[in-house]
Design a protein around this motif. Structure first.
Motif, PDB file in Angstrom:
ATOM      1  N   GLY A 175      -6.900  -1.032   0.770  1.00 32.11           N
ATOM      2  CA  GLY A 175      -5.449  -1.148   0.899  1.00 32.11           C
ATOM      3  C   GLY A 175      -4.688   0.102   0.517  1.00 32.11           C
ATOM      4  O   GLY A 175      -3.468   0.059   0.346  1.00 32.11           O
ATOM      5  N   THR A 176      -5.378   1.219   0.394  1.00 37.33           N
ATOM      6  CA  THR A 176      -4.714   2.465  -0.013  1.00 37.33           C
ATOM      7  C   THR A 176      -4.362   3.357   1.173  1.00 37.33           C
ATOM      8  O   THR A 176      -3.847   4.465   0.997  1.00 37.33           O
ATOM      9  CB  THR A 176      -5.603   3.261  -0.989  1.00 37.33           C
ATOM     10  OG1 THR A 176      -6.872   3.519  -0.363  1.00 37.33           O
ATOM     11  CG2 THR A 176      -5.827   2.473  -2.273  1.00 37.33           C
ATOM     12  N   ALA A 177      -4.609   2.875   2.379  1.00 34.75           N
ATOM     13  CA  ALA A 177      -4.411   3.687   3.578  1.00 34.75           C
ATOM     14  C   ALA A 177      -2.935   3.831   3.935  1.00 34.75           C
ATOM     15  O   ALA A 177      -2.143   2.900   3.794  1.00 34.75           O
ATOM     16  CB  ALA A 177      -5.156   3.067   4.751  1.00 34.75           C
ATOM     17  N   VAL A 178      -2.591   5.031   4.422  1.00 36.60           N
ATOM     18  CA  VAL A 178      -1.268   5.321   4.966  1.00 36.60           C
ATOM     19  C   VAL A 178      -1.473   5.862   6.374  1.00 36.60           C
ATOM     20  O   VAL A 178      -2.304   6.760   6.579  1.00 36.60           O
ATOM     21  CB  VAL A 178      -0.524   6.365   4.110  1.00 36.60           C
ATOM     22  CG1 VAL A 178       0.758   6.818   4.805  1.00 36.60           C
ATOM     23  CG2 VAL A 178      -0.213   5.800   2.732  1.00 36.60           C
ATOM     24  N   GLY A 212       0.201   7.638  -8.785  1.00 39.32           N
ATOM     25  CA  GLY A 212       0.391   6.862  -7.563  1.00 39.32           C
ATOM     26  C   GLY A 212       1.486   7.357  -6.647  1.00 39.32           C
ATOM     27  O   GLY A 212       1.966   6.614  -5.791  1.00 39.32           O
ATOM     28  N   THR A 213       1.871   8.633  -6.758  1.00 46.34           N
ATOM     29  CA  THR A 213       2.978   9.150  -5.948  1.00 46.34           C
ATOM     30  C   THR A 213       2.530   9.976  -4.746  1.00 46.34           C
ATOM     31  O   THR A 213       3.359  10.471  -3.992  1.00 46.34           O
ATOM     32  CB  THR A 213       3.908  10.014  -6.818  1.00 46.34           C
ATOM     33  OG1 THR A 213       3.166  11.127  -7.348  1.00 46.34           O
ATOM     34  CG2 THR A 213       4.506   9.194  -7.950  1.00 46.34           C
ATOM     35  N   ALA A 214       1.229  10.168  -4.560  1.00 49.05           N
ATOM     36  CA  ALA A 214       0.736  10.966  -3.431  1.00 49.05           C
ATOM     37  C   ALA A 214       1.170  10.339  -2.111  1.00 49.05           C
ATOM     38  O   ALA A 214       1.219   9.106  -1.973  1.00 49.05           O
ATOM     39  CB  ALA A 214      -0.780  11.087  -3.491  1.00 49.05           C
ATOM     40  N   THR A 215       1.488  11.164  -1.135  1.00 51.79           N
ATOM     41  CA  THR A 215       1.955  10.649   0.152  1.00 51.79           C
ATOM     42  C   THR A 215       0.828  10.364   1.134  1.00 51.79           C
ATOM     43  O   THR A 215       1.028   9.628   2.107  1.00 51.79           O
ATOM     44  CB  THR A 215       2.932  11.649   0.798  1.00 51.79           C
ATOM     45  OG1 THR A 215       2.268  12.922   0.959  1.00 51.79           O
ATOM     46  CG2 THR A 215       4.172  11.834  -0.073  1.00 51.79           C
ATOM     47  N   ALA A 216      -0.357  10.930   0.886  1.00 49.78           N
ATOM     48  CA  ALA A 216      -1.474  10.707   1.809  1.00 49.78           C
ATOM     49  C   ALA A 216      -2.087   9.318   1.645  1.00 49.78           C
ATOM     50  O   ALA A 216      -2.807   8.838   2.525  1.00 49.78           O
ATOM     51  CB  ALA A 216      -2.551  11.764   1.612  1.00 49.78           C
ATOM     52  N   VAL A 217      -1.815   8.684   0.493  1.00 47.88           N
ATOM     53  CA  VAL A 217      -2.307   7.331   0.215  1.00 47.88           C
ATOM     54  C   VAL A 217      -1.184   6.521  -0.416  1.00 47.88           C
ATOM     55  O   VAL A 217      -0.113   7.043  -0.733  1.00 47.88           O
ATOM     56  CB  VAL A 217      -3.529   7.342  -0.745  1.00 47.88           C
ATOM     57  CG1 VAL A 217      -4.734   7.989  -0.096  1.00 47.88           C
ATOM     58  CG2 VAL A 217      -3.169   8.042  -2.050  1.00 47.88           C
ATOM     59  N   GLN A 218      -1.448   5.242  -0.599  1.00 44.56           N
ATOM     60  CA  GLN A 218      -0.527   4.374  -1.316  1.00 44.56           C
ATOM     61  C   GLN A 218      -1.336   3.492  -2.255  1.00 44.56           C
ATOM     62  O   GLN A 218      -2.557   3.402  -2.132  1.00 44.56           O
ATOM     63  CB  GLN A 218       0.259   3.483  -0.341  1.00 44.56           C
ATOM     64  CG  GLN A 218      -0.639   2.513   0.434  1.00 44.56           C
ATOM     65  CD  GLN A 218       0.118   1.648   1.421  1.00 44.56           C
ATOM     66  OE1 GLN A 218       1.326   1.778   1.555  1.00 44.56           O
ATOM     67  NE2 GLN A 218      -0.588   0.773   2.115  1.00 44.56           N
ATOM     68  N   ASP A 219      -0.681   2.858  -3.189  1.00 45.83           N
ATOM     69  CA  ASP A 219      -1.379   1.903  -4.040  1.00 45.83           C
ATOM     70  C   ASP A 219      -1.684   0.650  -3.240  1.00 45.83           C
ATOM     71  O   ASP A 219      -0.827   0.138  -2.501  1.00 45.83           O
ATOM     72  CB  ASP A 219      -0.515   1.524  -5.253  1.00 45.83           C
ATOM     73  CG  ASP A 219      -0.559   2.574  -6.349  1.00 45.83           C
ATOM     74  OD1 ASP A 219      -1.335   3.535  -6.217  1.00 45.83           O
ATOM     75  OD2 ASP A 219       0.189   2.430  -7.336  1.00 45.83           O
ATOM     76  N   VAL A 256      -4.919  -1.137  -6.762  1.00 42.58           N
ATOM     77  CA  VAL A 256      -6.034  -0.246  -6.463  1.00 42.58           C
ATOM     78  C   VAL A 256      -5.446   1.136  -6.179  1.00 42.58           C
ATOM     79  O   VAL A 256      -4.561   1.271  -5.333  1.00 42.58           O
ATOM     80  CB  VAL A 256      -6.857  -0.727  -5.254  1.00 42.58           C
ATOM     81  CG1 VAL A 256      -8.035   0.206  -5.017  1.00 42.58           C
ATOM     82  CG2 VAL A 256      -7.347  -2.152  -5.468  1.00 42.58           C
ATOM     83  N   ARG A 257      -5.927   2.139  -6.891  1.00 43.80           N
ATOM     84  CA  ARG A 257      -5.326   3.473  -6.760  1.00 43.80           C
ATOM     85  C   ARG A 257      -6.399   4.549  -6.580  1.00 43.80           C
ATOM     86  O   ARG A 257      -7.397   4.584  -7.300  1.00 43.80           O
ATOM     87  CB  ARG A 257      -4.497   3.808  -8.000  1.00 43.80           C
ATOM     88  CG  ARG A 257      -3.842   5.210  -7.985  1.00 43.80           C
ATOM     89  CD  ARG A 257      -2.898   5.369  -9.157  1.00 43.80           C
ATOM     90  NE  ARG A 257      -1.792   4.416  -9.054  1.00 43.80           N
ATOM     91  CZ  ARG A 257      -0.952   4.137 -10.056  1.00 43.80           C
ATOM     92  NH1 ARG A 257      -1.110   4.710 -11.246  1.00 43.80           N
ATOM     93  NH2 ARG A 257       0.023   3.266  -9.876  1.00 43.80           N
ATOM     94  N   GLU A 258      -6.174   5.412  -5.601  1.00 43.83           N
ATOM     95  CA  GLU A 258      -7.033   6.586  -5.429  1.00 43.83           C
ATOM     96  C   GLU A 258      -6.544   7.648  -6.410  1.00 43.83           C
ATOM     97  O   GLU A 258      -5.550   8.336  -6.161  1.00 43.83           O
ATOM     98  CB  GLU A 258      -6.977   7.095  -3.989  1.00 43.83           C
ATOM     99  CG  GLU A 258      -7.969   8.219  -3.705  1.00 43.83           C
ATOM    100  CD  GLU A 258      -8.077   8.559  -2.226  1.00 43.83           C
ATOM    101  OE1 GLU A 258      -7.914   9.748  -1.893  1.00 43.83           O
ATOM    102  OE2 GLU A 258      -8.321   7.630  -1.416  1.00 43.83           O
ATOM    103  N   LEU A 259      -7.232   7.775  -7.520  1.00 45.94           N
ATOM    104  CA  LEU A 259      -6.814   8.684  -8.584  1.00 45.94           C
ATOM    105  C   LEU A 259      -6.931  10.152  -8.188  1.00 45.94           C
ATOM    106  O   LEU A 259      -6.134  10.992  -8.609  1.00 45.94           O
ATOM    107  CB  LEU A 259      -7.644   8.436  -9.846  1.00 45.94           C
ATOM    108  CG  LEU A 259      -7.568   7.044 -10.472  1.00 45.94           C
ATOM    109  CD1 LEU A 259      -8.577   6.942 -11.609  1.00 45.94           C
ATOM    110  CD2 LEU A 259      -6.158   6.760 -10.973  1.00 45.94           C
ATOM    111  N   ALA A 260      -7.945  10.458  -7.400  1.00 49.69           N
ATOM    112  CA  ALA A 260      -8.169  11.843  -6.980  1.00 49.69           C
ATOM    113  C   ALA A 260      -9.128  11.877  -5.810  1.00 49.69           C
ATOM    114  O   ALA A 260      -9.981  10.996  -5.659  1.00 49.69           O
ATOM    115  CB  ALA A 260      -8.726  12.677  -8.140  1.00 49.69           C
TER     116      ALA A 260
END
Length: 437
Positions: free
Chosen positions: A148-151, A168-175, A187-191
């Motif tokens: 569910g992190t896809a943008v 959680g502010t990156a624009t390439a992904v979302q929480d 669920v968060r992509e930390l890096a």
């Protein structure tokens, strides 16, 4: 899945070609399979190979599909170089979906223990192999889609690395959000980053090892899951950090060491049916050289009884591409995948050398140090070349420059066919230009 394709050029070649074969190599230098034919036969083979224009000889691209590394658009000029040109790989999108689902299933099954700092956020880090490689792009997208992190950008999931994204502010992904047992988790992509070393080699395990050291020092127990685009990078991160921390790590390729590590806590991997891919890589060449229907020994039994079923591969005629299908390898079934270099039983029958005389093949591996290709794919090729009566010269590249490989294709006239694994998917013309001279 029957495909009756006319092989006029191959039929003509079959009347004039003859050769000899077997193999044994894994070094970065050109190493020739030894074979069993006598000197007279080898001399005749070289003469026969030279009688056919190099531009008309069978050509199989494998592992790296000719394509635009920015858009993913297939290079149909390369895929239709001649009537006997094909690509052999695996279904990247199907495998990517499997990997993402495998990670999600693990999280759901182990939700009571996976959130290490109990903050309600399932944090994962992602090792990206090559931002311009279609397989790497697909795997990144598959994980993000499942969690569910896809943008989406222009109708496709963004596959760019995010760098650091602890807030959680990156624009390439979302929480993302997972609802498990009546409770909601973020669920968060930390890096995430491309694992590219200073010399330019991608899918670099050492770079992944450095990355996990940096990430773990910065994020600590916020990292609940480690995901990698392949097992080479995944295993280095597992051995250097996540194994001791009890953090599940997921890779791709079902390399022998990764499969064995599942017993020690490695979360899982994806088998891209390398045994089927390696067979198809050489089988398509064998059929073209014999001048028989391309489906022989694939969807249609050959005279030795070799045949594949539709549940392990598919063929896309428009793309002139054969794709092996993937299988998730987890704690439930990993013992079935412990020998990654074992030939696939349904296609393990020796061809009669009288009906299928030995031919010579030039084949390169883009990077002799690549874990999957050197430890799994090439050993499988070396098993199948014997069964298919092919004498193969294996060339190991440096993973950085195309010239390191093409400089060793100086004598194409002595070969009957070619199997090419490019460094970059954009560079097919570097090879076809040599064959067109």
């Amino acid at each position: 899945m029957k495909k009756a394709l006319a092989l006029t050029v191959a039929a003509a070649m079959a009347l004039s070609l003859a050769a000899c074969g077997s193999s044994d190599s894994s070094s970065a230098a050109s190493t020739t399979s030894t074979g069993t034919a006598d000197t007279a036969s080898e001399s005749a083979d070289t003469t026969a190979a030279a009688e056919v224009a190099n531009k008309d000889k069978p050509l199989v691209w494998f592992n790296r599909q000719p394509s635009n590394s920015s858009t993913g658009e297939l290079d149909m000029t390369a895929l239709t170089f001649n009537d006997n040109t094909y690509y052999v790989g695996f279904d990247a999108n199907q495998g990517a979906e499997l990997q993402g689902q495998m990670v999600k299933d693990y999280i759901e099954k182990n939700i009571d223990t996976i959130d290490r700092n109990q903050d309600g956020i399932i944090g994962y880090v992602l090792a990206i192999g090559d931002i311009g490689h279609n397989d790497s792009i697909a795997r990144t997208r598959g994980v993000r889609a499942a969690l569910g992190t896809a943008v989406e950008v222009d109708g496709a999931i963004n596959s760019e690395p995010v760098g650091t994204n602890t807030d959680g502010t990156a624009t390439a992904v979302q929480d993302g959000t997972l609802e498990i047992n009546g409770k909601s988790y973020i669920v968060r992509e930390l890096a995430s980053q491309e694992m590219k070393n200073s010399a330019g080699a991608t899918w670099d395990a050492a770079t992944a090892g450095n990355a996990i050291s940096t990430w773990s020092a910065s994020f600590g127990d916020s990292i609940d899951v480690v995901v990698s685009n392949n097992d080479g990078m995944g295993m280095l991160m597992f051995n250097s950090w996540s194994k001791a921390e009890g953090v599940p790590t997921f890779g791709y390729d079902a390399n022998a060491d990764a499969v064995a590590a599942i017993a020690e806590g490695y979360g899982g991997t994806i088998s891209q049916h390398a045994d089927v891919q390696a067979y198809l890589t050489l089988r398509v060449i064998r059929n073209a050289l014999d001048g028989v229907d391309i489906d022989t020994g694939i969807g249609t039994p050959d005279d030795a009884g070799n045949v594949l079923t539709d549940d392990v591969y598919k063929y896309n005629a428009d793309e002139r591409s054969y794709y092996a299908l993937n299988v998730a390898v987890t704690a439930d079934n990993y013992q079935d995948f412990t020998d990654s270099t074992k030939v696939y039983a349904p296609v393990s029958n020796q061809l009669d050398a009288t009906a299928h005389p030995t031919k010579t093949v030039w084949l390169d591996i883009y990077n002799a140090a690549d874990n999957f290709l050197s430890a799994t794919y090439q050993p499988l090729l070396q098993n199948y070349d014997d069964l298919l009566n092919l004498k193969v010269d294996y060339i190991g590249g440096d993973g950085q420059t195309e010239a390191n490989i093409t400089n060793r294709l100086s004598n194409p006239s002595q070969y009957d066919a070619f199997a090419i694994n490019m460094v970059k998917t954009d560079n097919a013309a570097s090879y076809t230009a040599l064959l067109s001279q």
